[in-house]
Write an enzyme that holds these catalytic residues in place. Structure first.
Site, mmCIF file in Angstrom:
data_model
loop_
_atom_site.group_PDB
_atom_site.id
_atom_site.type_symbol
_atom_site.label_atom_id
_atom_site.label_comp_id
_atom_site.label_asym_id
_atom_site.label_seq_id
_atom_site.Cartn_x
_atom_site.Cartn_y
_atom_site.Cartn_z
ATOM 1 N N HIS A 270 58.734 -16.681 -70.299
ATOM 2 C CA HIS A 270 59.448 -17.872 -70.741
ATOM 3 C C HIS A 270 59.981 -18.703 -69.583
ATOM 4 C CE1 HIS A 270 62.438 -19.885 -73.571
ATOM 5 N NE2 HIS A 270 61.282 -20.021 -74.159
ATOM 6 N N HIS A 522 65.880 -28.924 -76.443
ATOM 7 C CA HIS A 522 65.136 -27.736 -76.036
ATOM 8 C C HIS A 522 65.768 -27.171 -74.770
ATOM 9 C CE1 HIS A 522 61.605 -25.380 -74.485
ATOM 10 N NE2 HIS A 522 61.653 -25.000 -75.739
ATOM 11 N N LYS A 524 68.689 -25.349 -72.594
ATOM 12 C CA LYS A 524 69.590 -24.231 -72.853
ATOM 13 C C LYS A 524 70.670 -24.250 -71.784
ATOM 14 C CE LYS A 524 65.426 -22.815 -74.492
ATOM 15 N NZ LYS A 524 64.280 -23.720 -74.464
#
Length: 637
Positions: A270, A522, A524
Site C-alpha cells: 500500500h 483518499h 490519510k
C-alpha cells in the site's frame, strides 16, 4: 435486512425485490474513485475498469485501475460498474428495484439485469437478420466512463505549472490539485504532471512504489523529454493481477517491475512513494495517490516532497548526509526490507546523497512478526517511539556522525509536559476501515490509542478525546464524483455491523478552508490538536488507513507485533522545526510568497460530529432514496 445504528438505518439487499428505485440506464454516474478504484462501489452493472488491485478484501483496499480488464477490490469494481452503467434516480413505481437493459445513450454503456444474463449471451451469439456476423466489440472502443469520452476533462494548460510554483517550503506538505475547484484552491497544490516536470529537476530515472497502476496513463504524465527515462514499478500484485500489470507494461520497454513480497495473508503493498534521480541530485516524494487518473482528478490527496538532495563529495562516509531525524538511515532500512536486488542500486544512490535537510520522521510498516527491539521499527509502535520526543523541544544537531540505537538519539530527559494534555484531542482521518473487534478495547482504544496519545516519557496516561473523520453518505452523495466516489471508501456492511461501537467516534468530512469539502478524501492523516484548534503537537500524513493490517497488532501477551502490509508516511514534530507547537494555518489557499509558519491542515477544525441521522458511507448497500450530484443512485451488485 435492516440494521439500526446510532446513525440511521442500513438496509442490506441481495435481491431485486426491494423498494429501491433503479431507473433506466443512460446517464453517466459521477466519476468514481479511479477508473478502477471506484470499481468497488457503483450504481450500475459490472464494468471492467483498469485497475490491478489485490483480489482479497483487504482491511483497506486502494483502487488499482490498470487495463480495461483489470479488476481490483470489490468496492472499486462496484464503483466502476456504477460509473459505466449508472442507474438514474426516478420515482416511477414500475422501475422500482429493476435495472433497465437498454443502452444509456448509444455510447456502449448498457445496464444488464443479472437474471437475464443467459438471454443476453444468446443475443450476443445470434446473427443479425441479414446473416452478417456482428462486429465484435473492442474494449478500447468503450468510452472511459458513462459520461462519454469527455468525462475526464483535459485541464487547460494553465492548470499545470509553467514556472516554479509558489509553495510552502517550510513544511513541504502539499495537496493535490482538484479539477473543478476555484483556481485559488489549486494555487500551491500539485498535480503529478507538475511533480514530474523539469521545474523540479532534470530527470534521469525513477522508482514508483504504489498499490494501483495505470501504466499508459502514468507514462503520459512524464513530459516528452523524460518519457523514456527508466522507471521501476514496485507493486504487490500476484497471479492474474500481476499478469495484467505486466501486460500493461509491454508497450513500454523502459518500464520494469519489482514485486514486493507479501508473505502474510491479506497484506497489501500500500506504500505510495516516488524516488526521483536527477542530473542535479535526488528527491523523495511520499504521497497518498495511486497512479491512476481518478486519484489525481477530484479526490483530496496529500504528499510530502523532499528538498532536492545534492550528491555528497567523493570519499564521503556512508553515514554522511544524515538528517536530524535520521531519515536517511530509516529510508535505507525500509528499502532493504524488500529484500530484492532491483532496489540495490537505489540504496547505493541514496547513500551517495546528502539528506541532511530533511526535517520529518519516516514512519513505515513492513509485513512480518517482530519481537524485542524490532517491535519499535515498524507500524504504530514506531510512531509511538518517535512521539516520545514531542515535548522534547531540543534540536538534534546536524553534526551527528554516528547512528546509535534510536532510543539514544531522542532526548527523553528534555520533556515539557503539555498543560491540560487530556483536553488535546487526537484526530484520525482515513478512507478505509478494517475490522477492529467486538469492542473498542480490542485494538482501537487499547494499543492504538495508547500510541496516538503518547507524549514524552511521562508514565501518566491521559485519556483525550479521539475524533475519527470518515465521510458520511451525504458527504459522498454531494461530492464532485457523486456516489462512485464511495468506491474509494470500502467500508463494508459486514465489517460495520460487527463494530457498531465505532460509529460514535465518527465526524464528517468538511474542508471549506481548502475548498475540498466536495472532493472526497483518499488522503490519510493523524494529528494531535489543541482544544481551541489553533495548534498541533504533531501531524502525520501516510498511506495507512484505520486497520490492524496497516498499523500492526500485538500478539503473544504484547511480546510480538504482527504487521500485514507495506505502508509509508512522514511525521512532523515541532522540535525538528525549532518550535514548541505548530500553529495551524486557517487559510492556506491561495499560496502566498510571504513566508508562513502555519501548518496547512487539509480539513476544517474542530471536526463536525455525525448527527443522529448521519450514516457512515458503506459501499456494499444501495442508496436509492436520493440522487447524487449526477442524478444517479447507488446499487451495488
Amino acid at each position: 435486512m435492516s440494521q439500526a445504528s446510532l446513525h440511521g438505518k442500513w438496509t442490506v439487499s441481495s435481491s431485486d425485490d426491494d423498494d429501491e428505485v433503479l431507473p433506466p440506464s443512460g446517464t453517466a454516474t459521477p466519476k468514481s474513485r479511479r477508473p478502477a478504484e471506484s470499481s468497488h462501489v457503483s450504481s450500475g452493472s459490472p464494468s471492467p475498469v483498469p485497475e490491478p488491485a489485490p483480489p482479497e478484501v483487504k482491511a483497506e483496499p486502494d483502487s488499482a485501475p490498470v487495463s480495461a480488464l483489470a479488476v481490483g477490490s470489490e468496492a472499486r469494481q462496484s464503483a466502476a460498474r456504477n460509473q459505466r452503467d449508472p442507474v438514474k434516480f426516478q420515482t416511477s413505481p414500475s422501475l422500482s428495484g429493476k435495472r433497465k437493459k437498454e443502452p444509456s445513450d448509444g455510447s456502449g454503456w448498457a445496464l444488464s439485469d443479472s437474471d437475464d444474463e443467459e438471454d443476453a449471451e444468446e443475443k450476443r451469439n445470434s446473427k443479425p437478420p441479414n446473416g452478417e456476423a456482428k462486429k465484435p466489440k473492442v474494449e478500447s472502443e468503450r468510452p472511459p466512463s458513462p459520461h462519454g469520452r469527455l468525462y475526464y476533462i483535459d485541464e487547460a494548460d494553465d492548470f499545470f505549472e509553467a514556472s516554479v510554483p509558489c509553495l510552502n517550503d517550510t513544511y513541504r506538505f502539499y495537496l493535490n490539485k482538484v479539477t473543478g475547484l476555484d483556481r485559488k484552491f489549486n494555487s500551491g497544490a500539485l498535480h503529478i504532471r507538475d511533480i514530474l516536470s523539469p521545474l523540479f529537476g532534470t530527470l534521469k530515472e525513477s522508482v514508483q512504489f504504489n498499490y494501483c497502476f495505470d501504466i499508459p496513463w502514468m507514462v503520459k504524465q512524464f513530459p516528452s523529454e523524460f518519457r523514456h527515462c527508466p522507471v521501476l514499478i514496485v507493486h504487490g500484485d500476484k497471479r492474474e493481477a500481476k499478469a495484467r500489470l505486466l501486460q500493461q507494461g509491454q508497450p513500454f520497454p523502459h518500464v520494469r517491475f519489482c514485486q514486493a513480497k507479501l508473505d502474510i495473508a491479506f497484506g497489501t503493498h500500500h506504500t505510495k512513494m516516488m524516488l526521483l534521480w536527477y542530473e542535479e541530485g535526488f528527491r523523495v516524494i511520499i504521497l497518498t495517490s495511486n497512479l491512476i487518473r481518478a486519484d489525481w482528478y477530484q479526490k483530496t490527496q496529500g504528499m510530502w516532497m523532499s528538498p532536492l538532495f545534492p550528491r555528497l563529495p567523493e570519499g564521503s562516509s556512508e553515514t554522511s548526509g544524515e538528517s536530524p531525524t535520521f531519515f536517511k538511515r530509516d529510508l535505507l532500512e525500509y528499502l532493504a526490507s524488500y529484500r530484492t536486488p532491483e532496489l540495490a542500486e537505489w540504496i547505493q544512490r541514496i547513500k551517495e546523497h546528502d539528506l541532511s535537510e530533511t526535517r520529518v520522521y519516516l514512519v513505515a510498516s513492513t509485513p512480518g512478526r517482530y519481537v524485542g527491539a524490532d517491535m519499535e521499527r515498524w507500524g504504530h509502535l514506531r510512531l509511538r517511539k518517535v512521539e516520545t520526543v514531542l515535548p522534547s523541544f531540543c534540536y538534534i544537531p546536524l553534526t551527528s556522525s554516528h547512528s546509535p540505537p534510536y532510543c539514544d538519539l531522542l532526548l527523553y530527559d528534555h520533556t515539557n509536559p503539555i498543560p491540560d494534555e487530556e483536553r488535546w484531542p487526537v484526530i484520525g482521518q482515513f478512507s478505509s476501515i478494517g475490522s477492529m473487534g467486538m469492542d473498542k478495547t480490542k485494538w482501537l482504544a487499547g494499543e492504538f490509542q495508547r500510541t496516538l496519545t503518547t507524549l514524552g516519557k511521562s508514565s501518566l496516561r491521559s485519556d483525550p478525546p479521539v475524533h475519527l473523520l470518515y465521510p458520511s453518505v451525504e458527504d459522498v452523495r454531494m461530492s464532485l464524483e457523486g456516489y462512485p466516489a464511495g468506491g474509494s471508501l470500502p467500508y463494508s456492511i459486514q465489517t460495520a455491523q460487527k463494530q457498531m461501537w465505532l460509529h460514535s467516534y465518527f465526524h464528517r468530512w468538511k474542508a471549506r478552508r481548502t475548498g475540498r469539502t466536495h472532493a472526497m478524501p483518499h488522503i490519510k492523516t493523524y494529528m494531535r490538536v489543541s482544544p481551541d484548534s489553533t495548534q498541533l503537537l504533531w501531524f502525520l500524513v501516510t498511506s495507512a488507513n484505520l486497520s490492524k493490517a496497516a498499523w500492526g497488532a500485538m500478539e503473544k501477551n504484547n511480546t510480538q507485533i504482527m504487521v500485514r502490509s507495506y505502508e509509508l508516511g512522514v511525521l512532523y514534530v515541532p522540535s525538528a522545526f525549532s518550535m514548541k507547537t505548530f500553529p495551524i494555518d486557517t487559510n492556506p489557499f491561495p499560496a502566498s510568497s510571504s513566508s508562513t509558519f502555519g501548518f496547512p491542515v487539509p480539513f476544517d477544525l474542530p471536526p463536525t460530529s455525525y448527527s443522529p441521522t448521519d450514516q457512515p458511507w458503506i459501499w456494499n448497500i444501495p442508496y436509492s432514496q436520493e440522487p447524487d450530484t449526477h442524478g444517479n443512485i447507488w446499487v451495488p451488485s
